[in-house]
Write a protein that holds these residues in place. Structure first.
Motif, PDB file in Angstrom:
ATOM      1  N   ALA A  20      -6.068  -9.975  -5.325  1.00  0.00           N
ATOM      2  CA  ALA A  20      -5.903  -9.581  -3.921  1.00  0.00           C
ATOM      3  C   ALA A  20      -5.950  -8.063  -3.780  1.00  0.00           C
ATOM      4  O   ALA A  20      -6.612  -7.528  -2.871  1.00  0.00           O
ATOM      5  CB  ALA A  20      -4.589 -10.135  -3.374  1.00  0.00           C
ATOM      6  N   ALA A  21      -5.263  -7.349  -4.668  1.00  0.00           N
ATOM      7  CA  ALA A  21      -5.232  -5.889  -4.601  1.00  0.00           C
ATOM      8  C   ALA A  21      -6.635  -5.307  -4.754  1.00  0.00           C
ATOM      9  O   ALA A  21      -6.983  -4.314  -4.094  1.00  0.00           O
ATOM     10  CB  ALA A  21      -4.308  -5.340  -5.676  1.00  0.00           C
ATOM     11  N   ALA A  22      -7.438  -5.904  -5.614  1.00  0.00           N
ATOM     12  CA  ALA A  22      -8.797  -5.405  -5.830  1.00  0.00           C
ATOM     13  C   ALA A  22      -9.649  -5.527  -4.577  1.00  0.00           C
ATOM     14  O   ALA A  22     -10.676  -4.838  -4.452  1.00  0.00           O
ATOM     15  CB  ALA A  22      -9.446  -6.164  -6.983  1.00  0.00           C
ATOM     16  N   ARG A  23      -9.226  -6.379  -3.652  1.00  0.00           N
ATOM     17  CA  ARG A  23      -9.970  -6.589  -2.413  1.00  0.00           C
ATOM     18  C   ARG A  23      -9.257  -5.980  -1.204  1.00  0.00           C
ATOM     19  O   ARG A  23      -9.564  -6.312  -0.060  1.00  0.00           O
ATOM     20  CB  ARG A  23     -10.207  -8.082  -2.205  1.00  0.00           C
ATOM     21  CG  ARG A  23     -11.142  -8.689  -3.253  1.00  0.00           C
ATOM     22  CD  ARG A  23     -11.046 -10.204  -3.271  1.00  0.00           C
ATOM     23  NE  ARG A  23     -12.052 -10.805  -4.137  1.00  0.00           N
ATOM     24  CZ  ARG A  23     -11.917 -10.948  -5.462  1.00  0.00           C
ATOM     25  NH1 ARG A  23     -10.809 -10.515  -6.059  1.00  0.00           N
ATOM     26  NH2 ARG A  23     -12.873 -11.523  -6.162  1.00  0.00           N
ATOM     27  N   GLY A  24      -8.293  -5.103  -1.450  1.00  0.00           N
ATOM     28  CA  GLY A  24      -7.589  -4.438  -0.354  1.00  0.00           C
ATOM     29  C   GLY A  24      -6.704  -5.359   0.442  1.00  0.00           C
ATOM     30  O   GLY A  24      -6.492  -5.150   1.639  1.00  0.00           O
TER      31      GLY A  24
ATOM     32  N   PHE B  91       2.533  -6.913  -3.034  1.00  0.00           N
ATOM     33  CA  PHE B  91       3.319  -8.139  -2.889  1.00  0.00           C
ATOM     34  C   PHE B  91       4.205  -7.950  -1.657  1.00  0.00           C
ATOM     35  O   PHE B  91       5.212  -7.257  -1.685  1.00  0.00           O
ATOM     36  CB  PHE B  91       4.161  -8.375  -4.137  1.00  0.00           C
ATOM     37  CG  PHE B  91       4.615  -9.801  -4.312  1.00  0.00           C
ATOM     38  CD1 PHE B  91       4.623 -10.707  -3.259  1.00  0.00           C
ATOM     39  CD2 PHE B  91       5.052 -10.248  -5.551  1.00  0.00           C
ATOM     40  CE1 PHE B  91       5.035 -12.016  -3.422  1.00  0.00           C
ATOM     41  CE2 PHE B  91       5.485 -11.556  -5.735  1.00  0.00           C
ATOM     42  CZ  PHE B  91       5.472 -12.442  -4.675  1.00  0.00           C
ATOM     43  N   LEU B  92       3.828  -8.615  -0.558  1.00  0.00           N
ATOM     44  CA  LEU B  92       4.437  -8.352   0.746  1.00  0.00           C
ATOM     45  C   LEU B  92       5.683  -9.189   1.016  1.00  0.00           C
ATOM     46  O   LEU B  92       6.504  -8.821   1.841  1.00  0.00           O
ATOM     47  CB  LEU B  92       3.400  -8.594   1.855  1.00  0.00           C
ATOM     48  CG  LEU B  92       3.716  -8.066   3.246  1.00  0.00           C
ATOM     49  CD1 LEU B  92       3.842  -6.550   3.245  1.00  0.00           C
ATOM     50  CD2 LEU B  92       2.636  -8.508   4.232  1.00  0.00           C
ATOM     51  N   SER B  93       5.838 -10.322   0.344  1.00  0.00           N
ATOM     52  CA  SER B  93       6.965 -11.212   0.628  1.00  0.00           C
ATOM     53  C   SER B  93       8.291 -10.474   0.481  1.00  0.00           C
ATOM     54  O   SER B  93       8.489  -9.717  -0.472  1.00  0.00           O
ATOM     55  CB  SER B  93       6.939 -12.417  -0.312  1.00  0.00           C
ATOM     56  OG  SER B  93       5.779 -13.200  -0.115  1.00  0.00           O
ATOM     57  N   ASN B  94       9.199 -10.709   1.437  1.00  0.00           N
ATOM     58  CA  ASN B  94      10.499 -10.039   1.432  1.00  0.00           C
ATOM     59  C   ASN B  94      11.311 -10.452   0.203  1.00  0.00           C
ATOM     60  O   ASN B  94      11.410 -11.644  -0.109  1.00  0.00           O
ATOM     61  CB  ASN B  94      11.258 -10.417   2.705  1.00  0.00           C
ATOM     62  CG  ASN B  94      12.470  -9.556   2.950  1.00  0.00           C
ATOM     63  OD1 ASN B  94      13.398  -9.532   2.164  1.00  0.00           O
ATOM     64  ND2 ASN B  94      12.460  -8.835   4.065  1.00  0.00           N
ATOM     65  N   PRO B  95      11.922  -9.494  -0.520  1.00  0.00           N
ATOM     66  CA  PRO B  95      12.705  -9.859  -1.702  1.00  0.00           C
ATOM     67  C   PRO B  95      13.907 -10.748  -1.385  1.00  0.00           C
ATOM     68  O   PRO B  95      14.314 -11.560  -2.226  1.00  0.00           O
ATOM     69  CB  PRO B  95      13.138  -8.503  -2.274  1.00  0.00           C
ATOM     70  CG  PRO B  95      12.982  -7.522  -1.161  1.00  0.00           C
ATOM     71  CD  PRO B  95      11.845  -8.031  -0.325  1.00  0.00           C
TER      72      PRO B  95
ATOM     73  N   ASP C 144       2.114   1.487  10.152  1.00  0.00           N
ATOM     74  CA  ASP C 144       0.788   0.874  10.250  1.00  0.00           C
ATOM     75  C   ASP C 144       0.118   0.844   8.883  1.00  0.00           C
ATOM     76  O   ASP C 144      -0.850   1.552   8.610  1.00  0.00           O
ATOM     77  CB  ASP C 144      -0.074   1.657  11.251  1.00  0.00           C
ATOM     78  CG  ASP C 144       0.425   1.505  12.677  1.00  0.00           C
ATOM     79  OD1 ASP C 144       1.152   0.533  12.934  1.00  0.00           O
ATOM     80  OD2 ASP C 144       0.092   2.355  13.514  1.00  0.00           O
ATOM     81  N   ARG C 145       0.674   0.004   8.008  1.00  0.00           N
ATOM     82  CA  ARG C 145       0.126  -0.142   6.663  1.00  0.00           C
ATOM     83  C   ARG C 145      -0.675  -1.428   6.590  1.00  0.00           C
ATOM     84  O   ARG C 145      -0.263  -2.403   5.969  1.00  0.00           O
ATOM     85  CB  ARG C 145       1.248  -0.143   5.632  1.00  0.00           C
ATOM     86  CG  ARG C 145       1.987   1.191   5.533  1.00  0.00           C
ATOM     87  CD  ARG C 145       3.115   1.101   4.520  1.00  0.00           C
ATOM     88  NE  ARG C 145       3.840   2.367   4.423  1.00  0.00           N
ATOM     89  CZ  ARG C 145       4.966   2.531   3.720  1.00  0.00           C
ATOM     90  NH1 ARG C 145       5.484   1.498   3.075  1.00  0.00           N
ATOM     91  NH2 ARG C 145       5.568   3.701   3.673  1.00  0.00           N
ATOM     92  N   GLY C 146      -1.815  -1.422   7.243  1.00  0.00           N
ATOM     93  CA  GLY C 146      -2.633  -2.615   7.259  1.00  0.00           C
ATOM     94  C   GLY C 146      -3.185  -2.979   5.909  1.00  0.00           C
ATOM     95  O   GLY C 146      -3.424  -4.145   5.632  1.00  0.00           O
ATOM     96  N   ALA C 147      -3.409  -1.983   5.049  1.00  0.00           N
ATOM     97  CA  ALA C 147      -3.892  -2.236   3.696  1.00  0.00           C
ATOM     98  C   ALA C 147      -2.884  -1.713   2.706  1.00  0.00           C
ATOM     99  O   ALA C 147      -2.147  -0.765   2.993  1.00  0.00           O
ATOM    100  CB  ALA C 147      -5.250  -1.567   3.486  1.00  0.00           C
ATOM    101  N   PRO C 148      -2.794  -2.316   1.512  1.00  0.00           N
ATOM    102  CA  PRO C 148      -1.796  -1.893   0.527  1.00  0.00           C
ATOM    103  C   PRO C 148      -1.960  -0.438   0.128  1.00  0.00           C
ATOM    104  O   PRO C 148      -3.073   0.108   0.134  1.00  0.00           O
ATOM    105  CB  PRO C 148      -2.072  -2.821  -0.673  1.00  0.00           C
ATOM    106  CG  PRO C 148      -2.829  -3.969  -0.122  1.00  0.00           C
ATOM    107  CD  PRO C 148      -3.611  -3.440   1.033  1.00  0.00           C
ATOM    108  N   LEU C 149      -0.843   0.187  -0.226  1.00  0.00           N
ATOM    109  CA  LEU C 149      -0.883   1.550  -0.724  1.00  0.00           C
ATOM    110  C   LEU C 149      -1.586   1.580  -2.074  1.00  0.00           C
ATOM    111  O   LEU C 149      -1.385   0.705  -2.913  1.00  0.00           O
ATOM    112  CB  LEU C 149       0.526   2.101  -0.867  1.00  0.00           C
ATOM    113  CG  LEU C 149       1.319   2.265   0.433  1.00  0.00           C
ATOM    114  CD1 LEU C 149       2.732   2.714   0.117  1.00  0.00           C
ATOM    115  CD2 LEU C 149       0.640   3.262   1.347  1.00  0.00           C
ATOM    116  N   ALA C 150      -2.394   2.589  -2.273  1.00  0.00           N
ATOM    117  CA  ALA C 150      -3.092   2.764  -3.544  1.00  0.00           C
ATOM    118  C   ALA C 150      -2.927   4.213  -3.958  1.00  0.00           C
ATOM    119  O   ALA C 150      -3.355   5.115  -3.251  1.00  0.00           O
ATOM    120  CB  ALA C 150      -4.575   2.420  -3.407  1.00  0.00           C
TER     121      ALA C 150
END
Length: 410
Positions: free
Chosen positions: A249-253, A292-296, A393-399
């Motif tokens: 998933a990360a490789a695809r933003g 990994f967006l799921s809340n801890p 506004d973090r539509g895509a994961p931080l890299a």
């Protein structure tokens, strides 16, 4: 009858068949008892809106509530004790026959589903509660060819999300959804290899097309707040796939989320995870993977759910369900026990009945995202961990410490 619908599981659907899926699926899931047009219309009060013209794009854009104002209105709904999440099932029809889900078996025909104008009116009515997080799902929501128009109508006041198996995502469909203002799209992928995913989803080619959908949606993002998620169902045999899925998933933003299979889907325990504790493993993965967006707080209660259930369900108070005919229930698994109808009842009456129905809720039968992620907002730790997702506004994961570029701000 169209081949990709009526053949046995594991049959490859030809590339040119997807446009015919909607019509074929209507026949495949038609009610077993006879029903004339009058009976079908009687099931859906929203069909009274058939003569109302949907607002055009310019009018919708002019009346659109800004993202900042939506966030403020969402906070007001939360602080005022109103529900903040609505699962709005645009159809229960589906072009897949997943082994661990049977929603499609009870689907109404497309003729019973409300038009876009009804969604516009329903979204305006729900705005009386504030701005809501609204999941447009099913079924397979893209079987509705007007889904982008529904997104635009709902997005005038709310945060619209879409969950899809990805089969019907084309470059045009991805562009339409994002340009319509979809806040996020989740694509279901459960395994890191095609064979097992396709077998569980009942469609050869499902895995490959799902990843293509993720890529198309990521490329189609227009605004910085638009998010693409891969969402997996944790089952009996795929805990080891979570790490590889996160990396893919990360490789695809894309972000990644997970929810556990629950017996309420089918009544069968066959697909439930039974091979040791999972919460520590998932939390460790979350610490290592920024996408990994799921809340801890949510992940930390997976083992409690799998060993007997999580008490204190807030269905009807923090979240609720609307089915494809406008019937309102405390959750999707109680859609057979509606308490109101969006098109007949006032929003105050709807909330009163939802609260009454949810007050003595003792159900422990699920720990879906629509429950666990929302209930996390009512716990201090869960709320704190959700704030970056809700506020920024973090539509895509931080890299590398910076948000990925490609979509413009707004």
């Amino acid at each position: 009858m169209h081949g990709c619908k009526r053949r046995s599981r594991g049959t490859q659907a030809p590339d040119g068949c997807r446009a015919a899926c909607t019509a074929a699926n209507d026949a495949a899931v038609a009610p077993k008892r006879p029903a004339d047009v009058g009976q079908v219309r009687a099931r859906c009060p929203a069909l009274a809106f058939r003569g109302v013209e949907a607002l055009d794009d310019v009018t919708m854009r002019e009346r659109q509530v800004s993202p900042l104002e939506k966030k403020w209105r969402l906070f007001r709904a939360w602080s005022g004790g109103h529900p903040v999440w609505c699962s709005w099932q645009v159809t229960y029809r589906c072009n897949f026959r997943c082994r661990f889900c049977n929603y499609w078996a009870l689907a109404a025909p497309s003729s019973a589903e409300p038009p876009v104008s009804a969604y516009a009116e329903g979204a305006r009515k729900l705005a009386g509660l504030g701005t809501l997080l609204i999941s447009l799902a099913g079924g397979e929501p893209l079987l509705r060819t007007d889904l982008a128009e529904i997104v635009a109508a709902v997005g005038r006041y709310h945060f619209p999300f879409v969950t899809t198996n990805g089969w019907l995502i084309t470059p045009r469909a991805a562009s339409d959804l994002m340009r319509a203002g979809c806040w996020g799209v989740s694509v279901s992928i459960d395994y890191a290899d095609a064979a097992r995913h396709d077998a569980r989803r009942g469609m050869v080619g499902a895995w490959e097309q799902a990843w293509r959908a993720v890529e198309l949606l990521s490329a189609a993002r227009v605004w910085a707040w638009q998010r693409v998620n891969v969402i997996a169902v944790l089952m009996d045999d795929n805990i080891d796939d979570m790490g590889p899925l996160l990396e893919m998933a990360a490789a695809r933003g894309s972000y990644f989320m997970v929810q556990p299979y629950g017996l309420l889907k089918t009544g069968s325990p066959a697909y439930a995870h039974r091979d040791g504790r999972v919460s520590p493993r998932l939390l460790a993965l979350r610490r290592r993977h920024r996408n990994f967006l799921s809340n801890p707080h949510y992940l930390g209660r997976f083992d409690r759910f799998l060993s007997g259930g999580v008490a204190g369900c807030l269905a009807g108070r923090a979240f609720f369900n609307i089915d494809e005919t406008g019937d309102v229930a405390v959750c999707v698994e109680r859609r057979d026990r509606p308490v109101a109808n969006l098109y007949r009842d006032g929003v105050g009456e709807i909330v009163r009945r939802l609260r009454a129905a949810g007050r003595d809720n003792r159900c422990r039968g699920c720990w879906y995202n629509c429950r666990g992620e929302i209930e996390s907002l009512y716990r201090p730790y869960g709320l704190i961990r959700s704030l970056p997702t809700l506020l920024f506004d973090r539509g895509a994961p931080l890299a590398g410490g910076r948000a990925r570029r490609g979509a413009r701000g707004r």
